[in-house]
Design a protein around this motif. Structure first.
Motif, PDB file in Angstrom:
ATOM      1  N   TYR A 221      15.148   7.758  -6.402  1.00 48.46           N
ATOM      2  CA  TYR A 221      14.880   9.191  -6.303  1.00 48.46           C
ATOM      3  C   TYR A 221      14.460   9.773  -7.642  1.00 48.46           C
ATOM      4  O   TYR A 221      14.768   9.255  -8.719  1.00 48.46           O
ATOM      5  N   ASN A 222      13.701  10.871  -7.552  1.00 45.41           N
ATOM      6  CA  ASN A 222      13.406  11.726  -8.691  1.00 45.41           C
ATOM      7  C   ASN A 222      13.655  13.162  -8.250  1.00 45.41           C
ATOM      8  O   ASN A 222      14.295  13.391  -7.210  1.00 45.41           O
ATOM      9  N   THR A 223      13.175  14.118  -8.989  1.00 49.67           N
ATOM     10  CA  THR A 223      13.466  15.516  -8.631  1.00 49.67           C
ATOM     11  C   THR A 223      12.749  15.962  -7.375  1.00 49.67           C
ATOM     12  O   THR A 223      13.150  16.962  -6.758  1.00 49.67           O
ATOM     13  N   ASN A 224      11.708  15.232  -6.977  1.00 46.65           N
ATOM     14  CA  ASN A 224      10.900  15.675  -5.830  1.00 46.65           C
ATOM     15  C   ASN A 224      10.985  14.762  -4.614  1.00 46.65           C
ATOM     16  O   ASN A 224      10.632  15.184  -3.512  1.00 46.65           O
ATOM     17  N   GLN A 225      11.400  13.524  -4.804  1.00 40.80           N
ATOM     18  CA  GLN A 225      11.365  12.552  -3.712  1.00 40.80           C
ATOM     19  C   GLN A 225      12.653  11.733  -3.695  1.00 40.80           C
ATOM     20  O   GLN A 225      13.317  11.557  -4.729  1.00 40.80           O
ATOM     21  N   ALA A 226      12.954  11.226  -2.508  1.00 36.87           N
ATOM     22  CA  ALA A 226      14.086  10.299  -2.376  1.00 36.87           C
ATOM     23  C   ALA A 226      13.752   9.278  -1.300  1.00 36.87           C
ATOM     24  O   ALA A 226      13.143   9.597  -0.277  1.00 36.87           O
ATOM     25  N   VAL A 227      14.145   8.044  -1.570  1.00 35.65           N
ATOM     26  CA  VAL A 227      13.944   6.951  -0.623  1.00 35.65           C
ATOM     27  C   VAL A 227      15.287   6.267  -0.419  1.00 35.65           C
ATOM     28  O   VAL A 227      15.997   5.946  -1.387  1.00 35.65           O
ATOM     29  N   MET A 228      15.626   6.037   0.835  1.00 36.40           N
ATOM     30  CA  MET A 228      16.864   5.349   1.207  1.00 36.40           C
ATOM     31  C   MET A 228      16.497   3.965   1.726  1.00 36.40           C
ATOM     32  O   MET A 228      15.673   3.840   2.631  1.00 36.40           O
ATOM     33  N   ILE A 229      17.075   2.947   1.137  1.00 31.68           N
ATOM     34  CA  ILE A 229      16.764   1.567   1.528  1.00 31.68           C
ATOM     35  C   ILE A 229      18.023   0.923   2.096  1.00 31.68           C
ATOM     36  O   ILE A 229      19.092   0.971   1.478  1.00 31.68           O
ATOM     37  N   LEU A 230      17.899   0.324   3.253  1.00 32.56           N
ATOM     38  CA  LEU A 230      19.012  -0.372   3.905  1.00 32.56           C
ATOM     39  C   LEU A 230      18.610  -1.831   4.112  1.00 32.56           C
ATOM     40  O   LEU A 230      17.590  -2.114   4.749  1.00 32.56           O
ATOM     41  N   ILE A 231      19.371  -2.737   3.554  1.00 37.32           N
ATOM     42  CA  ILE A 231      19.129  -4.173   3.696  1.00 37.32           C
ATOM     43  C   ILE A 231      20.294  -4.764   4.477  1.00 37.32           C
ATOM     44  O   ILE A 231      21.420  -4.847   3.972  1.00 37.32           O
ATOM     45  N   ASN A 232      20.032  -5.159   5.708  1.00 36.08           N
ATOM     46  CA  ASN A 232      21.078  -5.785   6.533  1.00 36.08           C
ATOM     47  C   ASN A 232      20.934  -7.296   6.432  1.00 36.08           C
ATOM     48  O   ASN A 232      20.126  -7.907   7.143  1.00 36.08           O
TER      49      ASN A 232
ATOM     50  N   HIS B 219       0.841  -1.195   0.000  1.00 39.08           N
ATOM     51  CA  HIS B 219       0.000   0.000   0.000  1.00 39.08           C
ATOM     52  C   HIS B 219       0.878   1.249   0.000  1.00 39.08           C
ATOM     53  O   HIS B 219       0.572   2.239  -0.686  1.00 39.08           O
ATOM     54  N   TRP B 220       1.965   1.218   0.771  1.00 36.96           N
ATOM     55  CA  TRP B 220       2.888   2.356   0.741  1.00 36.96           C
ATOM     56  C   TRP B 220       3.481   2.532  -0.649  1.00 36.96           C
ATOM     57  O   TRP B 220       3.571   3.659  -1.159  1.00 36.96           O
ATOM     58  N   ARG B 221       3.854   1.431  -1.278  1.00 36.46           N
ATOM     59  CA  ARG B 221       4.505   1.540  -2.584  1.00 36.46           C
ATOM     60  C   ARG B 221       3.643   2.295  -3.588  1.00 36.46           C
ATOM     61  O   ARG B 221       4.163   3.027  -4.442  1.00 36.46           O
ATOM     62  N   LYS B 222       2.339   2.141  -3.497  1.00 33.59           N
ATOM     63  CA  LYS B 222       1.443   2.817  -4.434  1.00 33.59           C
ATOM     64  C   LYS B 222       1.587   4.336  -4.371  1.00 33.59           C
ATOM     65  O   LYS B 222       1.257   5.033  -5.332  1.00 33.59           O
ATOM     66  N   THR B 223       2.099   4.862  -3.241  1.00 34.25           N
ATOM     67  CA  THR B 223       2.120   6.307  -3.017  1.00 34.25           C
ATOM     68  C   THR B 223       3.419   6.967  -3.422  1.00 34.25           C
ATOM     69  O   THR B 223       3.516   8.202  -3.378  1.00 34.25           O
ATOM     70  N   ASN B 224       4.441   6.192  -3.781  1.00 32.62           N
ATOM     71  CA  ASN B 224       5.764   6.782  -3.937  1.00 32.62           C
ATOM     72  C   ASN B 224       6.270   6.673  -5.376  1.00 32.62           C
ATOM     73  O   ASN B 224       6.668   5.599  -5.836  1.00 32.62           O
ATOM     74  N   ALA B 225       6.267   7.801  -6.084  1.00 36.56           N
ATOM     75  CA  ALA B 225       6.674   7.819  -7.487  1.00 36.56           C
ATOM     76  C   ALA B 225       8.163   7.546  -7.661  1.00 36.56           C
ATOM     77  O   ALA B 225       8.592   7.077  -8.722  1.00 36.56           O
TER      78      ALA B 225
END
Length: 599
Positions: free
Chosen positions: A537-548, A509-515
């Protein structure tokens, strides 16, 4: 005169006016029908009449632009001068049908097998015209799931955060055994009566679209079933590939692009049968190619489809399967097709995506917009059991795969998955360790491409391919009235099922919201201590993913990622609703993932 005894089949059964390609090839089938002379009122609209060595077939091609009515009268004249009229319908297309929007990387696809999903209508468990009967006690038998079962559980699918549904084939498969998967089809214009009717399929499409979901058909171009009516009475001797003795494909699809491959190896790969019950279609035969093009377009138009997943795409002769694909995308420019390319090398996978720079070397273009990323799937099925990251082990496998993304003309249009109906289930591989399941899902939700989930894994279902296909294609609990456990209903899920479902639902559901994770760019960093950090990331948003992927807790120093963190101050963890200070060290538990929306 009884025309029913003369004309037994007409395919396509009807067509549509206003198509981009005005040429329509109509197959008329009946005893010695080729003896007839055929005319219509506007004789100039008939552009070709093809008779074959089989007198029971005649192929009539018309130019539909020259037809001014919605009904055509085909006049059949026999040698004894008697005549009869066969009416043929041209239906109106839906408004803006050619410009329909297809699935893309903003979607999450749910793959289900209808026979194993839910039995919504017990009255169609058996059918007098099909051979195999209902037997839920037989692991590889027909269990009764159907289209009605899918319709009744669309709310469940939607509650998972899914936006598109891919069902394995629904057309009639009249083989005596293992017909439930329907990849050995016996009639490609007819829904298998044990799944429902053509009208039921259209109703499924309507219900899917009412919920603003998308419907993807599983289409098979390479083969039919041994019981297909046209295999039993073929229009031409070369309608299917024939050998002096039964010859099975060698499955070496690399021979297709291999400049060193022998002709015999390439021929057996492309023309050999998949299995003894699946005759290999000769798509190089112009009649076959046109038949398959029209059948695919007919289903898109008739059922208002949003995309195709194309089975065994690269088992067909490349020159002709690319023409099949182009015929569809010429008619529907935005239509997405994802091909099953079961190759693990990114260069070989790239060869099959439209506008591939690698295929261009050989002056080839598949015209296929999307391919299934089997290389990534293989990695996701092993990396979370590898606690060390020595050079090419552990999470580094994924980093190394993405480092070759430059090979693909469109990485966002790759279908990414951890499992499907032909592989081991993730929950079996990872022994239902939900930590590893969560890491796999977090990566599917955030890596480039279109994520595909496999039914039941979201409630912890497991299965070992080595125990047979039936073990990875078990019935969904609650899809049958007498099931003790109903996982469709949140009130009756087990505690374990709830944990799996709630996590998966919240994530997608979260994924649907993040371009940014739909169409954004990727920057990733060489894993350290089996920890992989990447940004979407795009010009308006950025997501940081950490996989341990390390079993031990880790502290991550954020200064290394300054080029992506930039002026962002905090990161909101999307699953736990925690806020992380990006100027500080980030603590992450062993075998876990963090998804931070940067703010």
């Amino acid at each position: 005169m009884n025309t029913d005894t003369l004309i037994q089949r007409i395919e396509p059964p009807f067509w549509f006016s206003g198509m981009q390609n005005p040429e329509l090839q109509i197959l008329f089938y009946g005893s010695n029908i080729s003896q007839c002379q055929i005319t219509i009122n506007n004789s100039s609209a008939i552009t070709n009449v093809k008779r074959t060595e089989n007198p029971n077939f005649i192929f009539v091609t018309i130019n539909t632009q020259k037809i001014s009515t919605n009904e055509i009268d085909f006049i059949f004249r026999l040698k004894d001068k008697s005549t009869f009229i066969q009416k043929y319908e041209l239906r109106e297309r839906r408004k803006n049908s050619s410009l329909r929007k297809s699935f893309d990387s903003s979607d999450t696809i749910y793959l289900l097998m209808p026979d194993r999903f839910a039995n919504g209508n017990k009255n169609n468990d058996n059918d007098s015209n099909t051979t195999e009967k209902y037997n839920r006690e037989l692991p590889g038998g027909r269990h009764g799931g159907d289209i009605e079962g899918i319709i009744q559980n669309l709310d469940y699918i939607q509650s998972l955060g899914i936006t598109a549904i891919w069902s394995t084939p629904l057309c009639e498969d009249n083989e005596a055994e293992f017909s439930y998967h329907s990849y050995g089809q016996s009639d490609v214009y007819k829904i298998d009566p044990r799944f429902g009717t053509n009208e039921d399929y259209v109703r499924l499409s309507e219900e899917v679209h009412r919920r603003k979901l998308k419907l993807i058909m599983d289409y098979v171009t390479n083969h039919w079933g041994l019981s297909h009516w046209m295999v039993n009475d073929s229009p031409t001797k070369d309608w299917i590939h024939q050998f002096e003795n039964y010859t099975q494909t060698n499955h070496k699809r690399s021979t297709i692009s291999d400049i060193n491959a022998s002709k015999i190896d390439r021929t057996i790969c492309l023309n050999g049968w998949f299995v003894p019950t699946m005759p290999d279609l000769n798509i190089a035969n112009p009649l076959v190619l046109t038949y398959l093009c029209q059948n695919a377009i007919w289903w898109i138009e008739y059922a208002n489809l949003d995309g195709f997943r194309v089975d065994t795409y690269n088992y067909s002769e490349p020159e002709y399967i690319s023409k099949w694909t182009k015929a569809i995308t010429d008619e529907y420019p935005n239509f997405n097709l994802v091909g099953e390319i079961t190759l693990r090398n990114q260069g070989l996978l790239s060869y099959w995506q439209k506008d591939s720079p690698i295929a261009k070397i050989q002056d080839f273009n598949s015209n296929l917009p999307s391919v299934m990323d089997f290389a990534l799937s293989d990695a996701l099925q092993i990396v979370f059991n590898e606690d060390d990251d020595n050079w090419d082990q552990g999470i580094t496998k994924v980093y190394d795969l993405l480092s070759k993304d430059f090979l693909f003309p469109n990485v966002n249009n790759l279908l990414i998955f951890g499992e499907n109906h032909d592989t081991k289930r993730l929950n079996h591989i990872y022994n239902n360790d939900i930590r590893k399941y969560k890491m796999a899902m977090c990566m599917l939700a955030t890596l480039r491409g279109i994520p595909q989930l496999y039914y039941g894994s979201e409630i912890g279902m497991a299965g070992d391919q080595h125990l047979g296909d039936a073990d990875i294609r078990k019935d969904f609990p609650g899809g049958w009235e007498d099931d003790e456990n109903n996982a469709f209903n949140p009130e009756t899920r087990s505690e374990c099922q709830k944990v799996y479902f709630d996590f998966t639902s919240k994530l997608f559901h979260w994924r649907k919201t993040n371009a940014a994770v739909h169409f954004g760019k990727t920057t990733h960093y060489i894993p350290e201590n089996n920890v992989y950090v990447y940004f979407r990331y795009n010009t308006n948003q950025a997501v940081m993913i950490l996989i341990n992927n390390n079993p031990e807790n880790q502290e991550i120093h954020t200064a290394r990622f300054k080029e992506n963190i930039g002026n962002y101050k905090t990161g909101k963890e999307v699953l736990a609703d925690l806020i992380f200070d990006l100027s500080q060290t980030i603590f992450i538990e062993g075998k876990s993932a963090l998804i931070l929306e940067l703010e």
